[in-house]
Design an enzyme around this catalytic site. Structure first.
Site, mmCIF file in Angstrom:
data_model
loop_
_atom_site.group_PDB
_atom_site.id
_atom_site.type_symbol
_atom_site.label_atom_id
_atom_site.label_comp_id
_atom_site.label_asym_id
_atom_site.label_seq_id
_atom_site.Cartn_x
_atom_site.Cartn_y
_atom_site.Cartn_z
ATOM 1 N N HIS A 131 12.320 -39.373 -67.028
ATOM 2 C CA HIS A 131 12.078 -38.710 -65.737
ATOM 3 C C HIS A 131 11.915 -39.758 -64.631
ATOM 4 O O HIS A 131 12.481 -39.626 -63.546
ATOM 5 C CB HIS A 131 10.790 -37.874 -65.781
ATOM 6 C CG HIS A 131 10.845 -36.673 -66.680
ATOM 7 N ND1 HIS A 131 9.841 -36.353 -67.555
ATOM 8 C CD2 HIS A 131 11.786 -35.702 -66.827
ATOM 9 C CE1 HIS A 131 10.147 -35.229 -68.193
ATOM 10 N NE2 HIS A 131 11.324 -34.820 -67.781
ATOM 11 N N LYS A 160 2.390 -19.961 -69.520
ATOM 12 C CA LYS A 160 2.570 -20.962 -70.573
ATOM 13 C C LYS A 160 1.444 -21.984 -70.499
ATOM 14 O O LYS A 160 1.133 -22.481 -69.417
ATOM 15 C CB LYS A 160 3.918 -21.668 -70.352
ATOM 16 C CG LYS A 160 4.526 -22.204 -71.629
ATOM 17 C CD LYS A 160 5.939 -22.679 -71.367
ATOM 18 C CE LYS A 160 6.181 -24.005 -72.048
ATOM 19 N NZ LYS A 160 7.387 -24.666 -71.597
ATOM 20 N N ARG A 169 20.954 -35.792 -70.313
ATOM 21 C CA ARG A 169 20.807 -36.752 -71.412
ATOM 22 C C ARG A 169 22.074 -36.850 -72.241
ATOM 23 O O ARG A 169 22.338 -37.841 -72.877
ATOM 24 C CB ARG A 169 19.628 -36.357 -72.302
ATOM 25 C CG ARG A 169 18.304 -36.685 -71.660
ATOM 26 C CD ARG A 169 17.188 -35.919 -72.266
ATOM 27 N NE ARG A 169 17.272 -34.521 -71.855
ATOM 28 C CZ ARG A 169 16.276 -33.670 -71.923
ATOM 29 N NH1 ARG A 169 15.123 -34.056 -72.420
ATOM 30 N NH2 ARG A 169 16.420 -32.431 -71.520
ATOM 31 N N SER A 179 10.204 -34.528 -73.140
ATOM 32 C CA SER A 179 8.760 -34.263 -73.157
ATOM 33 C C SER A 179 8.353 -33.684 -74.504
ATOM 34 O O SER A 179 7.282 -33.975 -75.038
ATOM 35 C CB SER A 179 8.394 -33.284 -72.042
ATOM 36 O OG SER A 179 8.696 -33.852 -70.794
#
Ligand code: ADP
Length: 170
Positions: free
Chosen positions: A17, A41, A92, A128
């Site tokens: 990031h 969440k 990615r 993450s």
């Protein structure tokens, strides 16, 4: 003035990031890093902490044209509110494309185009989710996140793994 919005959960922020932040900020007048808050969440790291970590890491890297702001709701609504010119996303690899393509298409029809930056090869495995699993396994996150984020993860990991306090019966 060209303003970019790099939105994501950043839970936790990774070196991947940070690299996208650094590289995109270099192309823009201003970059807004939007920490998307999902009230339904449970976050791994508290929102304010994710924001504070990103602010400190950007400062340390000498990135001066970045603001970090948590937001709720749709990215395009936040982008309108913040007068954003363009959305920024990282890729990615091929695996990211199907989801990113869909989101980019929806966001484009709502008025915002997306610029994609390819992850450095050294960061293309980084997510993450991986970091959260590494923390849960009690392994080192040194190669995955900044020293500041690693310290915060250690703190939160330690809290999670601590056994319940035994009650002393007299
Ligand atoms: P999400 O939006 O799914 O919550 P993240 O917060 O993890 O995802 O990521 C935000 C953006 O950063 C996405 O565009 C994602 O593809 C990108 N990204 C995540 N990890 C990396 C990485 N290691 N290198 C480059 N870009 C990344």
């Amino acid at each position: 003035m060209t303003v970019g919005l790099y939105a994501g959960s950043f839970d936790p922020p990774t070196l991947g990031h940070l690299d996208i932040i650094q590289r995109s900020a270099a192309q823009l007048d201003k970059l807004i890093v939007g920490i998307g808050i999902n009230p339904n969440k449970k976050a791994f790291l508290p929102n304010e902490e994710r924001a504070a970590l990103l602010v400190s890491d950007c400062k340390e890297q000498g990135i001066t044209n970045v603001v970090v702001t948590p937001f709720t709701g749709a990215t395009v609504d936040f982008a309108k509110e913040m007068n954003v010119s363009v959305l920024i996303r990282g890729l990615r690899g091929e695996g990211d494309i199907p989801l990113e393509r869909g989101m980019a298409e929806v966001n484009r029809t709502n008025g915002f185009d997306t610029l994609f930056l390819l992850a450095r090869s050294t960061h293309s495995h980084l997510s993450s989710q991986l970091v959260r699993e590494v923390v849960a396994a009690g392994l080192s996150t040194d190669e995955l996140v900044s020293a500041r984020v690693a310290a915060s993860l250690m703190h939160h990991g330690a809290i999670r793994q601590r056994p319940p306090t035994a009650k002393i019966s007299r």
